[in-house]
Design a protein around this motif. Structure first.
Motif, mmCIF file in Angstrom:
data_model
loop_
_atom_site.group_PDB
_atom_site.id
_atom_site.type_symbol
_atom_site.label_atom_id
_atom_site.label_comp_id
_atom_site.label_asym_id
_atom_site.label_seq_id
_atom_site.Cartn_x
_atom_site.Cartn_y
_atom_site.Cartn_z
ATOM 1 N N THR A 59 0.766 -1.198 -0.074
ATOM 2 C CA THR A 59 0.220 0.053 0.069
ATOM 3 C C THR A 59 1.020 1.170 -0.035
ATOM 4 O O THR A 59 2.089 1.078 0.300
ATOM 5 C CB THR A 59 -0.828 -0.008 1.237
ATOM 6 O OG1 THR A 59 -1.631 1.310 1.445
ATOM 7 C CG2 THR A 59 0.020 -0.076 2.459
ATOM 8 N N ILE A 60 0.307 2.321 -0.397
ATOM 9 C CA ILE A 60 1.155 3.637 -0.107
ATOM 10 C C ILE A 60 0.664 4.135 1.107
ATOM 11 O O ILE A 60 1.325 5.491 1.502
ATOM 12 C CB ILE A 60 1.037 4.595 -1.586
ATOM 13 C CG1 ILE A 60 -0.426 4.953 -1.629
ATOM 14 C CG2 ILE A 60 1.380 4.191 -2.866
ATOM 15 C CD1 ILE A 60 -0.827 5.857 -2.560
ATOM 16 N N PHE A 61 -0.295 3.671 1.709
ATOM 17 C CA PHE A 61 -0.621 4.363 3.132
ATOM 18 C C PHE A 61 -0.632 3.233 4.108
ATOM 19 O O PHE A 61 -1.520 2.744 4.639
ATOM 20 C CB PHE A 61 -2.178 4.851 2.981
ATOM 21 C CG PHE A 61 -2.289 6.029 2.031
ATOM 22 C CD1 PHE A 61 -3.008 5.926 1.049
ATOM 23 C CD2 PHE A 61 -1.590 7.219 2.383
ATOM 24 C CE1 PHE A 61 -3.237 7.151 0.303
ATOM 25 C CE2 PHE A 61 -1.839 8.307 1.614
ATOM 26 C CZ PHE A 61 -2.516 8.260 0.417
ATOM 27 N N PHE B 177 -2.231 -8.677 -0.488
ATOM 28 C CA PHE B 177 -3.170 -7.776 -0.975
ATOM 29 C C PHE B 177 -2.487 -6.565 -1.463
ATOM 30 O O PHE B 177 -1.636 -6.112 -0.959
ATOM 31 C CB PHE B 177 -3.875 -7.406 0.262
ATOM 32 C CG PHE B 177 -4.899 -8.187 1.152
ATOM 33 C CD1 PHE B 177 -4.279 -9.023 2.051
ATOM 34 C CD2 PHE B 177 -6.211 -8.497 0.429
ATOM 35 C CE1 PHE B 177 -5.259 -10.153 2.626
ATOM 36 C CE2 PHE B 177 -7.010 -9.538 1.188
ATOM 37 C CZ PHE B 177 -6.497 -10.489 1.966
ATOM 38 N N ALA B 178 -2.879 -6.428 -2.727
ATOM 39 C CA ALA B 178 -2.337 -5.113 -3.501
ATOM 40 C C ALA B 178 -3.538 -4.000 -3.387
ATOM 41 O O ALA B 178 -4.622 -4.217 -3.833
ATOM 42 C CB ALA B 178 -2.184 -5.550 -4.969
ATOM 43 N N CYS B 179 -3.021 -3.029 -2.596
ATOM 44 C CA CYS B 179 -3.962 -1.941 -2.325
ATOM 45 C C CYS B 179 -3.813 -0.816 -3.575
ATOM 46 O O CYS B 179 -2.760 0.015 -3.405
ATOM 47 C CB CYS B 179 -3.828 -1.302 -0.990
ATOM 48 S SG CYS B 179 -4.356 -2.322 0.287
ATOM 49 N N GLY B 180 -4.805 -0.613 -4.457
ATOM 50 C CA GLY B 180 -4.899 0.351 -5.371
ATOM 51 C C GLY B 180 -5.108 1.791 -4.873
ATOM 52 O O GLY B 180 -5.692 1.879 -3.829
ATOM 53 N N ARG B 181 -4.892 2.650 -5.498
ATOM 54 C CA ARG B 181 -5.187 4.170 -5.283
ATOM 55 C C ARG B 181 -5.553 4.781 -6.509
ATOM 56 O O ARG B 181 -5.448 4.093 -7.647
ATOM 57 C CB ARG B 181 -4.320 4.931 -4.309
ATOM 58 C CG ARG B 181 -4.301 4.572 -2.928
ATOM 59 C CD ARG B 181 -5.339 5.619 -2.243
ATOM 60 N NE ARG B 181 -5.934 4.725 -0.943
ATOM 61 C CZ ARG B 181 -6.531 5.420 -0.038
ATOM 62 N NH1 ARG B 181 -6.744 6.737 -0.451
ATOM 63 N NH2 ARG B 181 -6.902 4.713 1.103
ATOM 64 N N TYR B 182 -5.708 6.212 -6.468
ATOM 65 C CA TYR B 182 -6.089 6.841 -7.720
ATOM 66 C C TYR B 182 -7.127 6.075 -8.576
ATOM 67 O O TYR B 182 -8.167 5.988 -7.919
ATOM 68 C CB TYR B 182 -4.783 6.893 -8.744
ATOM 69 C CG TYR B 182 -3.688 7.530 -7.689
ATOM 70 C CD1 TYR B 182 -2.499 6.648 -7.287
ATOM 71 C CD2 TYR B 182 -3.519 8.968 -7.514
ATOM 72 C CE1 TYR B 182 -1.562 7.058 -6.585
ATOM 73 C CE2 TYR B 182 -2.611 9.151 -6.595
ATOM 74 C CZ TYR B 182 -1.601 8.484 -6.217
ATOM 75 O OH TYR B 182 -0.404 8.791 -5.493
ATOM 76 N N GLY C 276 -9.458 3.842 -2.232
ATOM 77 C CA GLY C 276 -8.646 3.147 -2.232
ATOM 78 C C GLY C 276 -8.950 1.606 -1.618
ATOM 79 O O GLY C 276 -9.970 1.423 -1.275
ATOM 80 N N GLY C 277 -8.037 0.681 -1.886
ATOM 81 C CA GLY C 277 -8.447 -0.685 -1.512
ATOM 82 C C GLY C 277 -8.054 -0.924 -0.303
ATOM 83 O O GLY C 277 -8.341 -2.115 0.437
ATOM 84 N N GLU C 278 -7.441 -0.052 0.568
ATOM 85 C CA GLU C 278 -7.134 -0.449 2.105
ATOM 86 C C GLU C 278 -8.221 -0.755 3.058
ATOM 87 O O GLU C 278 -8.199 -1.837 3.653
ATOM 88 C CB GLU C 278 -6.187 0.737 2.692
ATOM 89 C CG GLU C 278 -4.886 1.086 2.340
ATOM 90 C CD GLU C 278 -5.002 1.712 1.099
ATOM 91 O OE1 GLU C 278 -5.827 2.142 0.453
ATOM 92 O OE2 GLU C 278 -3.813 1.819 0.469
ATOM 93 N N VAL C 279 -9.554 0.109 2.774
ATOM 94 C CA VAL C 279 -10.582 -0.322 3.744
ATOM 95 C C VAL C 279 -10.989 -1.731 3.258
ATOM 96 O O VAL C 279 -11.356 -2.405 4.098
ATOM 97 C CB VAL C 279 -11.610 0.749 3.428
ATOM 98 C CG1 VAL C 279 -12.940 0.356 4.003
ATOM 99 C CG2 VAL C 279 -11.305 2.039 4.182
#
Ligand SMILES: N#Cc1c(-c2ccc3cc[nH]c3c2)n[nH]c1N
Length: 239
Positions: A7-9, A106-111, A140-143
């Motif tokens: 993740t970026i977060f 898990f790959a968390c996308g954003r944007y 994003g995918g984190e949640v």
């Protein structure tokens, strides 16, 4: 089970180490690794996104950075899960599937999401699922990862205090759970249904089944349609 999240977060995934999951980690039932995608960047700006081919709003996450990250994090036994609004529904059945895996990444996308070639390339080496946790759009995918990991971890032996509680799960028998009650017997002039205080467990079980069927019919008729005829006894059919 080993769970890795890219993740970026990274701070978004801090709840993974709290409460129920924190206890599972302390017991050694789950190992969790959270990885910052920007650790795989080489440029001074740590860029992870770029403009979309074909135009359109927003940015797309770069394949080269993701490719290097997943090359390092995934193993031959990995099941790679990519949350996306365009994914197949994440269901309790899928949660049970994931609970039997040894390594989830898990790959968390954003944007606007991750360049599709990341999934296409990873699928050459590991099993990849693009999944959605519901018909609404997050940022994003984190949640989604937090939701999926909780749904999976609670199924692992030793994580929940009472393993029998799985049997009462919504969706366990394909239906929604009915209502639950506890003390006091009357609260704000609302009484607990008499049958639940009767001590007649055959009647209680029947009442609970009826409540579950009615609630499912009212709120999620689609679940009823997907059950085989043999899932219903003659009393169910008389409802
Ligand atoms: N799962 C899921 C999602 C998402 C989601 C997942 C990833 C990204 C990356 C950018 N935007 C995202 C939205 N929205 N709604 C869902 N049910």
């Amino acid at each position: 089970m080993q769970i890795d999240v890219v993740t970026i977060f990274p701070e978004y995934l801090a709840p993974l180490r709290a409460a129920l999951l924190g206890k599972a980690i302390d017991k050694g039932l789950i190992s969790v690794g959270v990885h910052d995608l920007r650790d795989w960047t080489q440029d001074v700006h740590k860029a992870v996104d770029d403009s979309p081919y074909g135009g359109g709003p927003g940015m797309v996450m770069k394949p080269d950075i993701w490719g290097q990250a997943l090359d390092d994090v995934c193993t031959d036994s990995t099941r790679l899960i990519v949350p996306t609004p365009a994914g197949r529904p994440f269901t309790q059945a899928l949660a049970h599937e994931y609970a039997s895996e040894s390594h989830l990444v898990f790959a968390c996308g954003r944007y606007e999401g991750i360049d599709q070639r990341v999934v296409d390339d990873a699928a050459r080496r590991v099993r990849v699922d693009e999944v959605s946790i519901g018909d609404y759009v997050l940022v994003g995918g984190e949640v989604a990862v937090l939701a999926i990991v909780e749904a999976v971890a609670r199924l692992l032996p030793g994580v929940l205090g009472n393993p029998k509680s799985h049997a009462e799960d919504s969706f366990q028998d394909g239906l929604l759970e009915g209502p639950s009650y506890t003390r006091p017997e009357v609260w704000r002039e609302l009484a607990v249904p008499d049958v639940l205080r009767s001590g007649n467990h055959k009647l209680i079980n029947r009442w609970r089944r009826d409540q579950s069927l009615v609630r499912t019919f009212e709120r999620r008729p689609d679940l009823l349609e997907s059950l085989p005829a043999e899932a219903f006894d003659k009393h169910d059919r008389a409802l």
